[in-house]
Design a protein around this motif. Structure first.
Motif, PDB file in Angstrom:
ATOM      1  N   GLN A  13     -17.869   5.826  -2.652  1.00  0.00           N
ATOM      2  CA  GLN A  13     -18.549   6.731  -1.722  1.00  0.00           C
ATOM      3  C   GLN A  13     -19.968   7.099  -2.154  1.00  0.00           C
ATOM      4  O   GLN A  13     -20.884   7.108  -1.331  1.00  0.00           O
ATOM      5  N   THR A  28     -15.010  -0.514   0.742  1.00  0.00           N
ATOM      6  CA  THR A  28     -14.202  -1.221  -0.246  1.00  0.00           C
ATOM      7  C   THR A  28     -13.953  -2.669   0.159  1.00  0.00           C
ATOM      8  O   THR A  28     -13.584  -3.487  -0.673  1.00  0.00           O
ATOM      9  N   SER A  60      -8.240  10.694   5.609  1.00  0.00           N
ATOM     10  CA  SER A  60      -9.283  10.908   6.599  1.00  0.00           C
ATOM     11  C   SER A  60      -8.826  10.490   7.993  1.00  0.00           C
ATOM     12  O   SER A  60      -8.460   9.340   8.227  1.00  0.00           O
ATOM     13  N   THR A  83     -15.156  11.209   5.102  1.00  0.00           N
ATOM     14  CA  THR A  83     -14.012  10.981   4.213  1.00  0.00           C
ATOM     15  C   THR A  83     -13.312  12.284   3.827  1.00  0.00           C
ATOM     16  O   THR A  83     -12.539  12.313   2.883  1.00  0.00           O
ATOM     17  N   GLU A  84     -13.586  13.384   4.551  1.00  0.00           N
ATOM     18  CA  GLU A  84     -12.923  14.636   4.223  1.00  0.00           C
ATOM     19  C   GLU A  84     -11.422  14.545   4.500  1.00  0.00           C
ATOM     20  O   GLU A  84     -11.003  13.909   5.449  1.00  0.00           O
ATOM     21  N   ILE A  85     -10.647  15.217   3.674  1.00  0.00           N
ATOM     22  CA  ILE A  85      -9.202  15.262   3.885  1.00  0.00           C
ATOM     23  C   ILE A  85      -8.888  16.214   5.036  1.00  0.00           C
ATOM     24  O   ILE A  85      -9.430  17.309   5.117  1.00  0.00           O
ATOM     25  N   ASP A 135     -12.112   4.179  -2.181  1.00  0.00           N
ATOM     26  CA  ASP A 135     -12.933   4.853  -1.173  1.00  0.00           C
ATOM     27  C   ASP A 135     -13.774   5.949  -1.809  1.00  0.00           C
ATOM     28  O   ASP A 135     -14.958   6.109  -1.503  1.00  0.00           O
ATOM     29  N   ILE A 136     -13.143   6.715  -2.707  1.00  0.00           N
ATOM     30  CA  ILE A 136     -13.861   7.787  -3.391  1.00  0.00           C
ATOM     31  C   ILE A 136     -14.817   7.225  -4.436  1.00  0.00           C
ATOM     32  O   ILE A 136     -15.944   7.697  -4.595  1.00  0.00           O
ATOM     33  N   LEU A 137     -14.381   6.191  -5.143  1.00  0.00           N
ATOM     34  CA  LEU A 137     -15.207   5.589  -6.187  1.00  0.00           C
ATOM     35  C   LEU A 137     -16.516   5.043  -5.634  1.00  0.00           C
ATOM     36  O   LEU A 137     -17.584   5.194  -6.245  1.00  0.00           O
ATOM     37  N   PHE A 171      -7.244   4.300  -1.481  1.00  0.00           N
ATOM     38  CA  PHE A 171      -7.629   5.706  -1.568  1.00  0.00           C
ATOM     39  C   PHE A 171      -8.627   5.927  -2.717  1.00  0.00           C
ATOM     40  O   PHE A 171      -9.648   6.586  -2.553  1.00  0.00           O
ATOM     41  N   GLY A 172      -8.284   5.385  -3.867  1.00  0.00           N
ATOM     42  CA  GLY A 172      -9.127   5.587  -5.039  1.00  0.00           C
ATOM     43  C   GLY A 172     -10.492   4.938  -4.906  1.00  0.00           C
ATOM     44  O   GLY A 172     -11.521   5.539  -5.259  1.00  0.00           O
TER      45      GLY A 172
END
Length: 318
Positions: A293, A299, A239, A170-172, A289-291, A286-287
């Motif tokens: 992770q 999701t 990503s 999931t790195e930018i 995915d991070i939440l 987007f949000g």
């Protein structure tokens, strides 16, 4: 438990079961259903670069569809069963379980139980949302799938599959990647095929044609929403692996169909309103995915549910 008289033929039950596949994207046409099922099996049996060879996902989808619809017919409304409304959560559970878990007898048992439980979850959640003039959409699938995947962490017999959607990097990216026109078309089509967790641009074509046979507006919104999601993902440097797998497209596709032409009448005003809902869905994706992770969960279609609930609230009046 339903007390309706049972005068349905076997063909009626089969038709109601198959419609569950179409109802994932709010469609009830027999031709749409046929092309969706063909698309799922094609994408799951073809090898790269045309698909991702995971036949068990296709068979899990079919089994989940049958189990959940049969459960709904037996214990709940047969009218909903005739419309395919008991099957669409079950087919998605079947897809998800075998996307993330190994093909074992224990996974099959978990999938069957989970698909059946979507019937109870849908009834209960629909009752909760009814006062707000909306429904649970695919949230029963999300809830049951999350619980199965979390439970697998403490169950030795439920082993994870190889690399899954939940564990992709999931790195930018740096933003210097180059995309050819062919790349963009492939990623765009995959964004549509991933509605059923199928990684195949050919499946995306089947889905578009199937939607168009039932509703040209649904096909339009599926294509537009997937394109908007892809553009946003690339523009904001999301990503790269997720972009190539089409993982930013499937929730916006569902939102576009739901808000754009299912619950609101197509028109100029509703077009921009629906487009806003699609954009919002991508941001929610987007949000979330991070939440999620840290717990290693995908999701699924949660961004679609959240965005559609919010954009359906203007229909609610106290």
């Amino acid at each position: 438990m339903s007390t309706q008289p049972n005068n349905r033929s076997f063909a009626t039950y089969v038709n109601g079961t198959l419609k569950g596949a179409g109802q994932v994207m709010f469609q009830g046409s027999a031709w749409t259903v046929l092309l969706i099922i063909i698309g799922i099996f094609a994408g799951c049996y073809l090898e790269a670069p045309y698909g991702e060879h995971m036949p068990v996902v296709a068979w899990g989808a079919l089994a989940g569809l049958i189990v959940s619809t049969a459960t709904g017919y037996i214990f709940e409304s047969k009218t909903d069963g005739d419309q395919g409304l008991w099957g669409f959560n079950g087919i998605l559970v079947g897809c998800a379980v075998f996307t993330f878990l190994d093909n074992t007898v224990w996974s099959w048992i978990a999938m069957i139980i989970g698909s059946a439980l979507t019937v109870v979850a849908r009834r209960g959640l629909n009752n909760v949302f009814a006062p707000f003039k909306t429904t649970s959409y695919t949230f029963p699938f999300i809830l049951i799938s999350w619980l199965i995947l979390l439970s697998a962490r403490d169950m030795a017999h439920l082993t994870p599959a190889g690399e899954s959607i939940a564990s992709l990097p999931t790195e930018i990216t740096s933003g210097n990647l180059q995309y050819t026109f062919t790349d963009l078309v492939v990623y765009w089509l995959k964004g549509i095929s991933q509605v059923f967790l199928v990684n195949s641009w050919i499946t995306g074509i089947f889905f578009i044609v199937g939607l168009a046979l039932c509703s040209r507006w649904a096909a339009f919104w599926a294509m537009l929403s997937a394109a908007v999601a892809l553009f946003m993902a690339i523009f904001f440097g999301a990503s790269h692996p997720d972009i190539t797998e089409g993982l930013y497209g499937f929730s916006p596709v569902l939102t576009g169909i739901a808000v754009g032409c299912t619950f609101y009448k197509p028109g100029l005003k509703s077009f921009f309103y629906s487009l806003s809902a699609v954009v919002f869905t991508v941001l929610v994706q987007f949000g979330m995915d991070i939440l999620l992770q840290p717990v290693g969960l995908a999701t699924l279609t949660a961004p679609f549910c959240i965005a559609t609930w919010i954009f359906m609230l203007p229909m609610y009046k106290l």
